[in-house]
Design a protein around this motif. Structure first.
Motif, PDB file in Angstrom:
ATOM      1  N   THR A  30       0.854  -1.187   0.000  1.00 26.19           N
ATOM      2  CA  THR A  30       0.000   0.000   0.000  1.00 26.19           C
ATOM      3  C   THR A  30       0.888   1.235   0.000  1.00 26.19           C
ATOM      4  O   THR A  30       1.723   1.411   0.872  1.00 26.19           O
ATOM      5  N   ASP A  33      -0.947   8.043  -0.428  1.00 28.02           N
ATOM      6  CA  ASP A  33      -1.965   8.629  -1.299  1.00 28.02           C
ATOM      7  C   ASP A  33      -1.379   9.654  -2.250  1.00 28.02           C
ATOM      8  O   ASP A  33      -1.924   9.879  -3.330  1.00 28.02           O
ATOM      9  N   PRO A  40      -6.739   3.533 -10.919  1.00 26.35           N
ATOM     10  CA  PRO A  40      -6.859   2.586  -9.812  1.00 26.35           C
ATOM     11  C   PRO A  40      -6.071   1.304 -10.073  1.00 26.35           C
ATOM     12  O   PRO A  40      -5.869   0.895 -11.219  1.00 26.35           O
ATOM     13  N   SER A  41      -5.665   0.668  -9.009  1.00 22.91           N
ATOM     14  CA  SER A  41      -4.981  -0.611  -9.111  1.00 22.91           C
ATOM     15  C   SER A  41      -5.998  -1.716  -9.365  1.00 22.91           C
ATOM     16  O   SER A  41      -7.214  -1.502  -9.314  1.00 22.91           O
ATOM     17  N   ARG A  42      -5.486  -2.901  -9.629  1.00 26.55           N
ATOM     18  CA  ARG A  42      -6.373  -4.045  -9.860  1.00 26.55           C
ATOM     19  C   ARG A  42      -7.279  -4.276  -8.662  1.00 26.55           C
ATOM     20  O   ARG A  42      -8.486  -4.503  -8.812  1.00 26.55           O
ATOM     21  N   GLN A  43      -6.712  -4.205  -7.463  1.00 24.65           N
ATOM     22  CA  GLN A  43      -7.496  -4.446  -6.260  1.00 24.65           C
ATOM     23  C   GLN A  43      -8.577  -3.392  -6.079  1.00 24.65           C
ATOM     24  O   GLN A  43      -9.719  -3.694  -5.712  1.00 24.65           O
ATOM     25  N   GLN A  44      -8.257  -2.153  -6.392  1.00 23.94           N
ATOM     26  CA  GLN A  44      -9.244  -1.084  -6.239  1.00 23.94           C
ATOM     27  C   GLN A  44     -10.389  -1.233  -7.233  1.00 23.94           C
ATOM     28  O   GLN A  44     -11.543  -0.948  -6.900  1.00 23.94           O
ATOM     29  N   VAL A  45     -10.069  -1.679  -8.451  1.00 24.78           N
ATOM     30  CA  VAL A  45     -11.135  -1.881  -9.433  1.00 24.78           C
ATOM     31  C   VAL A  45     -12.057  -3.016  -9.003  1.00 24.78           C
ATOM     32  O   VAL A  45     -13.287  -2.916  -9.093  1.00 24.78           O
ATOM     33  N   GLU A  47     -12.754  -3.928  -6.127  1.00 27.11           N
ATOM     34  CA  GLU A  47     -13.563  -3.491  -4.991  1.00 27.11           C
ATOM     35  C   GLU A  47     -14.584  -2.431  -5.373  1.00 27.11           C
ATOM     36  O   GLU A  47     -15.304  -1.930  -4.520  1.00 27.11           O
ATOM     37  N   SER A  48     -14.657  -2.091  -6.667  1.00 24.33           N
ATOM     38  CA  SER A  48     -15.557  -1.015  -7.094  1.00 24.33           C
ATOM     39  C   SER A  48     -17.014  -1.385  -6.917  1.00 24.33           C
ATOM     40  O   SER A  48     -17.894  -0.526  -6.900  1.00 24.33           O
ATOM     41  N   SER A  51     -18.528   0.450  -4.208  1.00 24.38           N
ATOM     42  CA  SER A  51     -18.479   1.907  -4.302  1.00 24.38           C
ATOM     43  C   SER A  51     -19.815   2.534  -3.950  1.00 24.38           C
ATOM     44  O   SER A  51     -20.872   2.033  -4.332  1.00 24.38           O
ATOM     45  N   SER A 367      -4.428  -1.573 -15.538  1.00 26.69           N
ATOM     46  CA  SER A 367      -3.829  -1.075 -14.297  1.00 26.69           C
ATOM     47  C   SER A 367      -2.310  -1.225 -14.316  1.00 26.69           C
ATOM     48  O   SER A 367      -1.753  -2.067 -15.028  1.00 26.69           O
TER      49      SER A 367
END
Length: 396
Positions: A30, A33, A40-45, A47-48, A51, A367
């Motif tokens: 991590t 910021d 976004p990273s793969r993990q953030q996508v 987790e979308s 959202s 990503s």
């Protein structure tokens, strides 16, 4: 007695660098910021779906089943399936057409004996009577002396000739009838859109086809592979890429009176972002392209930056496009926000990418790999630490 140094710059450099790298590597890679990223990273996508900005985002892994389902739904109905491709027998007269009727009577002429001989008819063996031109009435009839009202709408000239001859059989001597169309006011096709000149093309007994109408209008004004032809027949509207119609003669259907042919120039495009060869909006042909073609046109994935497991397509999909795992929440216009994911680390995914269709206005995003973000962070660390270390080399 020599004083002991209170601070060692080499030691500080090592300690400071170790602390920064340790903080970067902790917490499953991590990063701060403030570390700049292309998206976004793969993990953030992935987790979308949780959202709060857009509720009900569906995250779908692209497999063979998904690709086949979308490709089948996207396949446009062919003109040969949607419309009748057979020509009508002969030319059909409609209300509003102007026709001319001529009647020949063998000698001795009994009914039309007082008429003059038409010198164009050759030797004076028969007598011809040509009646004034008349328009087929709104009730679909014409009037012929001694034959009365003749139903003419939705009939061929040959059928009208036979009807008049039958009516006069007992009154005239061996009557022969010729019906000639003077003005075609009903059997027309309208051609509009991105053509050389919008026109109304009259139809004949030959049976004009779709490309005949396009040629009569002067052809299209844009590239063939970017044009779509739309045919409106009654309440049925169907469209196909012009390139498909040219390559498949079955789609060059026979036109019918009242058809409207519209040439549409629809520049389709998708937007590519992230760790690819280029980030821009890319146009594609009316017949569509696959995900594999889209990646190639975007310059492919960048080896030094991209995460091959994290190829995403962001799309507003129709609500009935797939069988959703959970009940989707739609946007105000009835669309479902969907994120499709493809893992190019799997060799089989290259076959799937060849059949997965790209839609107009799709966003293709790749990503950054975690190692790329780590390298970026280390570059920042080095740029910060070395100026401090260089201060320690200064001798007072």
């Amino acid at each position: 007695m020599k004083p002991t140094p209170a601070f060692s710059f080499p030691y500080a450099r090592t300690l400071f660098t170790s602390l920064l790298i340790s903080s970067a590597l902790s917490g499953c890679a991590t990063y701060p910021d403030w570390l700049a990223s292309s998206g976004p990273s793969r993990q953030q996508v992935l987790e979308s779906g949780d959202s709060q900005r857009i509720e009900g985002i569906q995250v779908v892994d692209i497999d063979d089943t998904v690709a086949r389902k979308l490709l089948t739904d996207q396949k446009k109905a062919l003109f040969s399936e949607a419309f009748s491709s057979s020509a009508k027998q002969g030319y059909v007269i409609g209300a509003g057409d102007v026709i001319e009727v001529s009647i020949w009577e063998a000698p001795p002429a009994l009914l039309f004996g007082g008429t003059t001989i038409d010198p164009r008819m050759g030797p004076a063996t028969t007598r011809v009577t040509t009646f004034p031109e008349q328009m087929v009435s709104s009730q679909g009839t014409i009037n012929i002396p001694f034959a009365g009202q003749i139903a003419s709408a939705n009939k061929t000239p040959q059928q009208i000739e036979a009807e008049i001859a039958q009516r006069l059989k007992s009154k005239a001597n061996q009557p022969q009838v010729l019906v000639r169309i003077i003005r075609n006011n009903t059997a027309n096709v309208t051609v509009v859109g991105e053509v050389g000149s919008s026109t109304r093309m009259p139809l004949t007994a030959r049976g004009e086809r779709l490309l005949d109408a396009l040629a009569a209008a002067g052809g299209v004004r844009q590239s063939v592979n970017k044009m779509t032809l739309q045919v409106t027949r009654g309440y049925k509207v169907q469209a196909l890429p012009l390139d498909t119609i040219i390559r498949d003669p079955k789609q060059n259907i026979v036109l019918q009176p009242g058809d409207v042919v519209t040439a549409l120039f629809q520049p389709l495009s998708f937007t590519v972002l992230g760790a690819t060869g280029k980030n821009e909006e890319i146009n594609f042909e009316a017949q569509g392209i696959s995900l594999a073609q889209a990646l190639a046109r975007a310059g492919g994935l960048q080896d030094t930056r991209s995460d091959a497991r994290a190829v995403f397509i962001f799309r507003l999909e129709d609500s009935n496009a797939l069988n959703w795992k959970t009940t989707p929440k739609t946007t105000p216009d009835g669309k479902v926000p969907v994120v499709y994911q493809l893992n190019l680390k799997d060799p089989a995914s290259f076959f799937i990418a060849q059949s997965f269709p790209i839609d107009n206005k799709d966003v293709l995003y790749v990503s950054n790999a975690p190692s790329a973000d780590l390298q970026k962070f280390l570059n920042i660390v080095v740029s910060v630490v070395y100026p401090i270390v260089n201060v320690g080399t200064i001798k007072f």
